[in-house]
Design an enzyme around this catalytic site. Structure first.
Site, PDB file in Angstrom:
ATOM      1  N   ASP A 163       0.854  -1.183   0.000  1.00  0.00           N
ATOM      2  CA  ASP A 163       0.000   0.000   0.000  1.00  0.00           C
ATOM      3  C   ASP A 163       0.892   1.236   0.000  1.00  0.00           C
ATOM      4  OD1 ASP A 163      -2.251   1.626   0.129  1.00  0.00           O
ATOM      5  OD2 ASP A 163      -2.637   1.269   2.249  1.00  0.00           O
ATOM      6  N   PHE A 206      -5.071   4.433   0.511  1.00  0.00           N
ATOM      7  CA  PHE A 206      -6.115   3.526   0.033  1.00  0.00           C
ATOM      8  C   PHE A 206      -5.739   2.848  -1.282  1.00  0.00           C
ATOM      9  CE2 PHE A 206      -8.684   7.401   1.596  1.00  0.00           C
ATOM     10  CZ  PHE A 206      -8.381   7.153   2.910  1.00  0.00           C
ATOM     11  N   HIS A 207      -4.533   2.305  -1.372  1.00  0.00           N
ATOM     12  CA  HIS A 207      -4.094   1.625  -2.595  1.00  0.00           C
ATOM     13  C   HIS A 207      -3.646   0.197  -2.312  1.00  0.00           C
ATOM     14  CE1 HIS A 207      -2.880   5.787  -4.491  1.00  0.00           C
ATOM     15  NE2 HIS A 207      -4.196   5.609  -4.429  1.00  0.00           N
ATOM     16  N   PRO A 208      -4.423  -0.626  -1.636  1.00  0.00           N
ATOM     17  CA  PRO A 208      -3.959  -1.993  -1.361  1.00  0.00           C
ATOM     18  C   PRO A 208      -3.906  -2.844  -2.626  1.00  0.00           C
ATOM     19  CG  PRO A 208      -6.251  -1.760  -0.713  1.00  0.00           C
ATOM     20  CD  PRO A 208      -5.775  -0.388  -1.084  1.00  0.00           C
TER      21      PRO A 208
END
Length: 564
Positions: free
Chosen positions: A324, A499-501
């Site tokens: 992330d 919020f970039h998993p």
């Protein structure tokens, strides 16, 4: 729900799932079921761009996940937004259109042994669904480094070499500018970061305003792009919202190999079993897809047995390799310039904001969370840009919290290529228990050094003469923190997820024991099952991850239609 047999079942009506639904149901002989655990995207704040403030942390649109206490964050937990609504995260995210760097995809090609993932092969799959505002005139723009007439001829014959037009995924420039952001951009240039008007050429180094997925001042989410109206009208297409998958249905063949034959779900309080004659596609995201696999007995054997789940296929990579982007939000008070903080704190200011949006679909209500971006290097010895800035004409303690009452801007910076790796693991055999999300942020010396270097670079940018007349004052983290050790620890105190998993069902070669899917996204050891979402990324892209997920879905759709 009388029909329970389909050819293809897609689990998750988010970014990837909506594109897949349109592409696969274009064949009238293929019966397609699209499942979404959340509800319809008819909440007005989904469609007004600034509505992300009201969708994140809202049970109507967000799964309301929390991370596990994280040692790298000095024991803190973070809110971890994931879209629980038709459109998934495309209905609540920051709307930034970003492909990443060409080297990201060339690396995927090396890790999978498949050149169909390299930049040259990925670019047509980005362009296939793109509708870029620069091409609205029907003429190709003049790009730096290319002769305008030659470029126009090329575009007329072959399409623009960098962008697409006429596709479903609308890309526009933002509908407002801020003096404080223009000043930051000039300061960044004085600090050695070149100006750019296009972050999506394969080399995103530079500073400029982000392009966004909006149309005429409205959020452009995946259902608008790929489901409405055409796909929804197809007789061979079915959409069920409020349908949460409990587990996949697996059968053991004569050869001993597992095959996925459908899913079990709950809808309207009833348990329903649906069958897939051809294939089940998991597009539930980097959190949801590994959770469903583990609940179905596909994953690390010891984890599954610990929760009383029979191991159908021991696949240790399921839920591993979580990556992330962690943003470090530095806040600077300013003077003599308008910011959203002060504008939104007066009744006249709020009325002005509302009237401007109602009349022109512009102004602060049309804002993405971040307007200005910059990609640069944390130190001169880095071979490529490893930092991304999201710069905002506002400040607050955290999204969802009130704006500060003083004028300020925020310069958030994230490490694009973290070396830390985390996990997503079920907590129990219950499908409605949230999984344990442990990103393990800042768990490596490399990531801690980049965190310290990025804060020092932020200070260097803000010290440039272009910002001097605004008298910037560091409110957070505070000038008392100076050493690398202090700054790295401080990053753990103030950083938050962007919020970039990705990466939890990564693709890879056959000899990679942690590869969950092959290069065509088929789950290893289980027939009739693919994963098509951000979880398949073996490494995180150098930028925002929503549009790369669309590219993955575009490529997968072609393979599925071709029977590959």
């Amino acid at each position: 729900m009388t029909d329970t047999t389909f050819d293809t079942i897609i689990v998750g009506a988010g970014t990837a799932g909506c594109l897949l639904a349109k592409r696969l149901s274009a064949d009238p002989s293929r019966r397609v079921l699209l499942l979404e655990a959340g509800g319809a995207d008819n909440y007005h704040w989904v469609h007004i761009p600034v509505g992300y403030l009201y969708c994140i942390g809202n049970p109507r649109t967000d799964w309301l996940y929390q991370t596990e206490p994280d040692a790298g964050l000095n024991g803190r937990t973070l809110r971890y937004p994931r879209g629980r609504v038709l459109g998934g995260c495309s209905s609540i995210n920051g709307m930034i259109y970003m492909r990443g760097q060409a080297r990201d995809y060339d690396q995927w090609a090396r890790l999978t042994g498949d050149d169909s993932w390299n930049w040259a092969s990925a670019l047509p799959d980005f362009k296939a669904h793109e509708d870029h505002y620069k091409l609205d005139s029907g003429k190709a723009p003049s790009d730096a480094g290319m002769d305008p007439k030659a470029l126009e001829t090329f575009a007329r014959l072959h399409g623009h070499p960098r962008h697409g037009s006429g596709g479903e995924w609308r890309v526009e420039k933002q509908r407002l500018r801020w003096d404080v952001l223009d000043a930051f951009a000039k300061a960044a240039q004085q600090a050695g970061i070149p100006a750019t008007t296009d972050f999506n050429t394969g080399n995103n180094e530079g500073v400029g305003y982000f392009e966004v997925n909006q149309k005429a001042g409205w959020r452009w989410n995946a259902p608008k792009a790929f489901l409405r109206p055409d796909t929804m009208r197809r007789p061979n297409f079915t959409l069920w919202t409020g349908a949460q998958v409990k587990r996949l249905t697996l059968e053991t063949g004569a050869d001993g190999r597992q095959r996925c034959t459908g899913v079990e779900l709950v809808r309207g309080g009833q348990s329903v079993a649906v069958s897939a004659a051809r294939e089940v596609i998991l597009s539930a995201g980097a959190i949801g897809s590994p959770q469903i696999l583990q609940l179905s007995g596909i994953g690390p054997g010891a984890l599954l047995q610990g929760h009383g789940i029979a191991v159908a296929h021991d696949l240790p990579g399921v839920g591993a390799n979580l990556q992330d982007h962690l943003q470090i939000r530095a806040v600077f008070k300013v003077k003599g310039v308008q910011t959203l903080n002060t504008l939104a704190h007066s009744l006249w200011g709020k009325a002005r904001i509302g009237l401007e949006y109602a009349a022109t679909r512009s102004g602060p209500m049309s804002m993405a969370p971040s307007q200005l971006g910059a990609f640069t290097r944390s130190s001169p010895d880095k071979p490529w840009p490893d930092l991304e800035y999201h710069v905002q004409p506002l400040s607050l303690d955290a999204f969802g919290e009130p704006l500060h009452r003083f004028p300020a801007f925020t310069a958030s910076v994230c490490n694009l290529n973290p070396t830390s790796r985390g996990t997503v693991q079920i907590r129990s055999a219950r499908f409605d228990d949230a999984p344990a999300i442990a990103p393990n942020y800042l768990s490596t010396p490399e990531d801690r050094q980049v965190a310290a270097d990025s804060l020092k670079l932020t200070r260097r940018i803000v010290s440039q003469s272009a910002l001097a007349n605004l008298q910037p004052e560091e409110f957070r983290p505070g000038v008392q923190f100076q050493t690398d050790e202090e700054l790295a620890r401080l990053a753990g105190d103030i950083a938050s997820t962007i919020f970039h998993p990705v990466g939890t069902t990564k693709m890879g070669r056959a000899d990679d024991p942690f590869a969950v899917v092959d290069s065509h996204l088929r789950v290893r050891g289980v027939a009739g099952l693919r994963v098509v979402d951000a979880g398949v990324m073996p490494t995180i892209t150098s930028g925002n991850t929503n549009s790369p997920t669309l590219m993955i879905a575009e490529k997968a759709a072609r393979w599925i239609v071709a029977g590959d």
